[in-house]
Write an enzyme that holds these catalytic residues in place. Sequence first.
Site, PDB file in Angstrom:
ATOM      1  N   GLY A  10      53.849  41.328  19.889  1.00  0.00           N
ATOM      2  CA  GLY A  10      53.206  40.415  20.837  1.00  0.00           C
ATOM      3  C   GLY A  10      52.149  39.596  20.135  1.00  0.00           C
ATOM      4  O   GLY A  10      51.066  40.092  19.847  1.00  0.00           O
ATOM      5  N   MET A  14      45.555  37.978  22.071  1.00  0.00           N
ATOM      6  CA  MET A  14      44.975  39.271  21.704  1.00  0.00           C
ATOM      7  C   MET A  14      45.750  39.932  20.565  1.00  0.00           C
ATOM      8  O   MET A  14      45.172  40.495  19.632  1.00  0.00           O
ATOM      9  CB  MET A  14      44.946  40.203  22.926  1.00  0.00           C
ATOM     10  CG  MET A  14      44.004  39.754  24.013  1.00  0.00           C
ATOM     11  SD  MET A  14      42.278  39.847  23.515  1.00  0.00           S
ATOM     12  CE  MET A  14      41.978  41.601  23.587  1.00  0.00           C
ATOM     13  N   ASN A  33      57.446  39.217  17.600  1.00  0.00           N
ATOM     14  CA  ASN A  33      57.169  38.588  18.888  1.00  0.00           C
ATOM     15  C   ASN A  33      58.504  38.331  19.585  1.00  0.00           C
ATOM     16  O   ASN A  33      59.530  38.155  18.920  1.00  0.00           O
ATOM     17  CB  ASN A  33      56.441  37.253  18.646  1.00  0.00           C
ATOM     18  CG  ASN A  33      55.852  36.686  19.914  1.00  0.00           C
ATOM     19  OD1 ASN A  33      54.975  37.300  20.501  1.00  0.00           O
ATOM     20  ND2 ASN A  33      56.334  35.545  20.345  1.00  0.00           N
ATOM     21  N   ASN A 104      45.978  45.799  29.560  1.00  0.00           N
ATOM     22  CA  ASN A 104      45.278  46.350  30.729  1.00  0.00           C
ATOM     23  C   ASN A 104      46.299  46.955  31.680  1.00  0.00           C
ATOM     24  O   ASN A 104      46.714  46.337  32.647  1.00  0.00           O
ATOM     25  CB  ASN A 104      44.506  45.238  31.449  1.00  0.00           C
ATOM     26  CG  ASN A 104      43.193  44.931  30.776  1.00  0.00           C
ATOM     27  OD1 ASN A 104      42.605  45.796  30.123  1.00  0.00           O
ATOM     28  ND2 ASN A 104      42.717  43.711  30.929  1.00  0.00           N
ATOM     29  N   SER A 130      38.683  46.112  24.799  1.00  0.00           N
ATOM     30  CA  SER A 130      37.813  45.114  25.429  1.00  0.00           C
ATOM     31  C   SER A 130      37.105  44.257  24.396  1.00  0.00           C
ATOM     32  O   SER A 130      36.764  44.719  23.312  1.00  0.00           O
ATOM     33  CB  SER A 130      36.759  45.794  26.305  1.00  0.00           C
ATOM     34  OG  SER A 130      35.917  44.809  26.877  1.00  0.00           O
ATOM     35  N   GLY A 131      36.865  43.017  24.788  1.00  0.00           N
ATOM     36  CA  GLY A 131      36.081  42.118  23.937  1.00  0.00           C
ATOM     37  C   GLY A 131      36.682  40.734  23.839  1.00  0.00           C
ATOM     38  O   GLY A 131      36.164  39.894  23.106  1.00  0.00           O
ATOM     39  N   LYS A 184      39.179  51.980  30.886  1.00  0.00           N
ATOM     40  CA  LYS A 184      39.160  50.515  30.744  1.00  0.00           C
ATOM     41  C   LYS A 184      39.173  49.837  32.127  1.00  0.00           C
ATOM     42  O   LYS A 184      38.511  48.818  32.336  1.00  0.00           O
ATOM     43  CB  LYS A 184      40.356  50.044  29.903  1.00  0.00           C
ATOM     44  CG  LYS A 184      40.474  48.508  29.782  1.00  0.00           C
ATOM     45  CD  LYS A 184      39.227  47.893  29.165  1.00  0.00           C
ATOM     46  CE  LYS A 184      39.342  46.453  28.717  1.00  0.00           C
ATOM     47  NZ  LYS A 184      39.750  45.454  29.660  1.00  0.00           N
ATOM     48  N   HIS A 187      35.736  50.051  33.336  1.00  0.00           N
ATOM     49  CA  HIS A 187      34.962  49.051  32.572  1.00  0.00           C
ATOM     50  C   HIS A 187      35.104  47.682  33.245  1.00  0.00           C
ATOM     51  O   HIS A 187      34.128  46.962  33.445  1.00  0.00           O
ATOM     52  CB  HIS A 187      35.474  48.991  31.120  1.00  0.00           C
ATOM     53  CG  HIS A 187      35.009  47.781  30.350  1.00  0.00           C
ATOM     54  ND1 HIS A 187      35.567  46.521  30.539  1.00  0.00           N
ATOM     55  CD2 HIS A 187      34.038  47.620  29.420  1.00  0.00           C
ATOM     56  CE1 HIS A 187      34.962  45.653  29.765  1.00  0.00           C
ATOM     57  NE2 HIS A 187      34.032  46.291  29.064  1.00  0.00           N
ATOM     58  N   ASN A 188      36.329  47.335  33.588  1.00  0.00           N
ATOM     59  CA  ASN A 188      36.559  46.020  34.186  1.00  0.00           C
ATOM     60  C   ASN A 188      35.948  45.918  35.577  1.00  0.00           C
ATOM     61  O   ASN A 188      35.458  44.858  35.961  1.00  0.00           O
ATOM     62  CB  ASN A 188      38.059  45.702  34.238  1.00  0.00           C
ATOM     63  CG  ASN A 188      38.574  45.266  32.879  1.00  0.00           C
ATOM     64  OD1 ASN A 188      38.013  45.638  31.857  1.00  0.00           O
ATOM     65  ND2 ASN A 188      39.626  44.482  32.869  1.00  0.00           N
ATOM     66  N   GLU A 191      32.543  45.181  34.957  1.00  0.00           N
ATOM     67  CA  GLU A 191      32.516  43.771  34.489  1.00  0.00           C
ATOM     68  C   GLU A 191      32.511  42.811  35.690  1.00  0.00           C
ATOM     69  O   GLU A 191      31.738  41.846  35.720  1.00  0.00           O
ATOM     70  CB  GLU A 191      33.747  43.538  33.601  1.00  0.00           C
ATOM     71  CG  GLU A 191      33.994  42.119  33.144  1.00  0.00           C
ATOM     72  CD  GLU A 191      35.325  42.007  32.373  1.00  0.00           C
ATOM     73  OE1 GLU A 191      35.511  42.734  31.377  1.00  0.00           O
ATOM     74  OE2 GLU A 191      36.195  41.208  32.782  1.00  0.00           O
ATOM     75  N   TYR A 192      33.361  43.095  36.674  1.00  0.00           N
ATOM     76  CA  TYR A 192      33.407  42.245  37.867  1.00  0.00           C
ATOM     77  C   TYR A 192      32.039  42.233  38.563  1.00  0.00           C
ATOM     78  O   TYR A 192      31.552  41.179  38.960  1.00  0.00           O
ATOM     79  CB  TYR A 192      34.455  42.771  38.865  1.00  0.00           C
ATOM     80  CG  TYR A 192      35.869  42.272  38.690  1.00  0.00           C
ATOM     81  CD1 TYR A 192      36.530  42.386  37.478  1.00  0.00           C
ATOM     82  CD2 TYR A 192      36.566  41.711  39.763  1.00  0.00           C
ATOM     83  CE1 TYR A 192      37.844  41.954  37.333  1.00  0.00           C
ATOM     84  CE2 TYR A 192      37.874  41.272  39.627  1.00  0.00           C
ATOM     85  CZ  TYR A 192      38.514  41.401  38.406  1.00  0.00           C
ATOM     86  OH  TYR A 192      39.807  40.972  38.270  1.00  0.00           O
ATOM     87  N   LYS A 262      43.044  39.298  37.631  1.00  0.00           N
ATOM     88  CA  LYS A 262      44.351  39.840  37.249  1.00  0.00           C
ATOM     89  C   LYS A 262      44.607  41.212  37.862  1.00  0.00           C
ATOM     90  O   LYS A 262      45.708  41.721  37.773  1.00  0.00           O
ATOM     91  CB  LYS A 262      44.456  39.926  35.729  1.00  0.00           C
ATOM     92  CG  LYS A 262      44.422  38.569  35.046  1.00  0.00           C
ATOM     93  CD  LYS A 262      45.199  38.582  33.734  1.00  0.00           C
ATOM     94  CE  LYS A 262      44.878  37.352  32.920  1.00  0.00           C
ATOM     95  NZ  LYS A 262      43.630  37.535  32.131  1.00  0.00           N
ATOM     96  N   ARG A 443      33.552  61.613  67.015  1.00  0.00           N
ATOM     97  CA  ARG A 443      34.899  62.145  66.726  1.00  0.00           C
ATOM     98  C   ARG A 443      35.249  63.280  67.678  1.00  0.00           C
ATOM     99  O   ARG A 443      36.383  63.450  68.088  1.00  0.00           O
ATOM    100  CB  ARG A 443      34.972  62.618  65.267  1.00  0.00           C
ATOM    101  CG  ARG A 443      34.848  61.491  64.253  1.00  0.00           C
ATOM    102  CD  ARG A 443      34.854  62.019  62.822  1.00  0.00           C
ATOM    103  NE  ARG A 443      36.151  62.512  62.417  1.00  0.00           N
ATOM    104  CZ  ARG A 443      36.422  63.763  62.062  1.00  0.00           C
ATOM    105  NH1 ARG A 443      35.442  64.659  62.035  1.00  0.00           N
ATOM    106  NH2 ARG A 443      37.630  64.120  61.713  1.00  0.00           N
TER     107      ARG A 443
HETATM  108  C1  6PG Z   1      37.907  42.674  28.426  1.00  0.00           C
HETATM  109  C2  6PG Z   1      38.295  41.954  29.697  1.00  0.00           C
HETATM  110  C3  6PG Z   1      39.718  41.547  29.730  1.00  0.00           C
HETATM  111  C4  6PG Z   1      40.175  40.935  31.071  1.00  0.00           C
HETATM  112  C5  6PG Z   1      39.656  39.587  31.343  1.00  0.00           C
HETATM  113  C6  6PG Z   1      40.216  38.945  32.599  1.00  0.00           C
HETATM  114  O1  6PG Z   1      37.399  43.786  28.556  1.00  0.00           O
HETATM  115  O2  6PG Z   1      38.098  42.126  27.342  1.00  0.00           O
HETATM  116  O3  6PG Z   1      38.076  42.833  30.783  1.00  0.00           O
HETATM  117  O4  6PG Z   1      40.486  42.700  29.484  1.00  0.00           O
HETATM  118  O5  6PG Z   1      41.547  40.827  31.044  1.00  0.00           O
HETATM  119  O6  6PG Z   1      38.264  39.629  31.412  1.00  0.00           O
HETATM  120  O7  6PG Z   1      40.159  39.769  33.711  1.00  0.00           O
HETATM  121  P1  6PG Z   1      40.321  39.137  35.169  1.00  0.00           P
HETATM  122  O8  6PG Z   1      41.404  38.116  35.113  1.00  0.00           O
HETATM  123  O9  6PG Z   1      40.710  40.257  36.086  1.00  0.00           O
HETATM  124  O10 6PG Z   1      38.999  38.534  35.504  1.00  0.00           O
END
Ligand code: 6PG
Length: 465
Positions: A10, A14, A33, A104, A130-131, A184, A187-188, A191-192, A262, A443
């Site tokens: 791939g 990334m 690929n 992910n 991540s990164g 992970k 983590h996300n 992140e949100y 996503k 209840r």
């Molecule tokens: C990371 C990010 C990454 C993620 C994007 C988009 O840790 O590098 O979390 O993995 O895919 O940030 O995520 P969304 O499309 O859900 O915002």
Amino acid sequence: MGKARIGVFGLGTMGSALAQNFADKGIPVAVTNREADWIAPFLAKAGPLADRITGAETLADFVAALATPRLILLMIPSGAPVDAMIEAFRPLLAPGDTLIDAGNADFNDTIRRAAELAEAGLYFVGIGVSGGEEGARTGPSMMVGGSADSWTQLQPVLEPIAAKFEGDPCIAHLGPDGAGHFVKTVHNGIEYADMQMIAEVYGLLRDGAGWDAPRIGALFQSWEDGPLASFLIETTARILLVTDPLSGRPMVDMIRDQAGQKGTGRWTVIEALKLGQSASAIEAAVGARSWSAAKSARLAAATQLPAGTAPADLPPPLDLAEALYAGRLLAHLQGFDILRAASAEFGWSLDRARIAEIWRAGCIIRSALLSDLAPILRATPDRPSYLAPGIADLLAPTLPALRRTVAGAATLGLPVPSLSAALAWYDTARQGVGTANLIQAQRDVFGRHGFERTDRPGKTHADWG
Ligand code: 6PG
């Protein structure tokens, strides 16, 4: 060139970056690929690094280029494409070989795939990476699942490419099968929430105080070296200072207010609910992205529904900084408590302190806050994170500002869903005597569900008349 120590399937953003990172660290790597015509341009772009990269146009050539037992890293979209590639590789592999899903993925899929491949003597390892592109190229944070055997093979190949925090590689084997992908996902989720809370403070300054983007950017820039220091604050400050060459206006003002997602934030909330955990600050962030998609309904509601009662005092910038610190801390605690619950549910023995440590560099949520949290979690491995000694000391000076910010925003009618959810979560957590007695009574009235009395054991009912 001898055999490659790892293969990357791939060559998207990334995958390409990871393959170059391996080569950069002296690790011979094979690449391929689905569209074979991507390989030559990738090798050309890799420049001198291409000396350590074998491009293979077919799966058979790719597998043949790898030292045995083989390590194959898939960097492709999650879901059906991963299952399809597993099926394509399977006949070409031998017992002892390892397939790594570094995308992910839903950890439930990872558990299933690991069990299926184990029957054929193959290892399947889910790794959260991540990164973004830069992290993958120069040093990501990596959350590794899979068996201890697999880790023994992977560690020497993956550790050199990981981000380093004061020399400590930001990679760890966190638990079996889906543990890495689960961590992970959380983590996300964090992140949100982190991104949303920053956006909420931006919204207060833009819509409540009337600041323009560069002025907000300069404020965020002034937070880059203090307790709020983080990749996301730095990134936000940078964004707010960029001018659109077409209109001459701040670039951020030219972007439609509709955010994509996503799915990993949503997965965090779904898994939290399944585990009986409240991830309200993360849920609010996921919900805010969904609201952002409903643009025409929001425009209609903006004119039809009553607004807040301005004028109200908007907290000063120092308050906003402290409010953001407290809100982000609470969102992180929600994430760490999801990890605690998952660890108990799945028997993973997740080390939350180590997770905080490997998030201190390389990943999207890297921040000074994680350096505050790591030693606190290390000292208190077995309790809910909000009960860890040290948390109260971080909250005491910052929580009053969070209260003032949420109250001011509510009066003005400006939405701060993630900050206010974090505050409500905190106040719920510390309500020693709550209001669920009334829920139990309700209840019992409509469903005869019964309740426990405060003064004697056992379940009983009341005569509600
Ligand atoms: C990371 C990010 C990454 C993620 C994007 C988009 O840790 O590098 O979390 O993995 O895919 O940030 O995520 P969304 O499309 O859900 O915002």
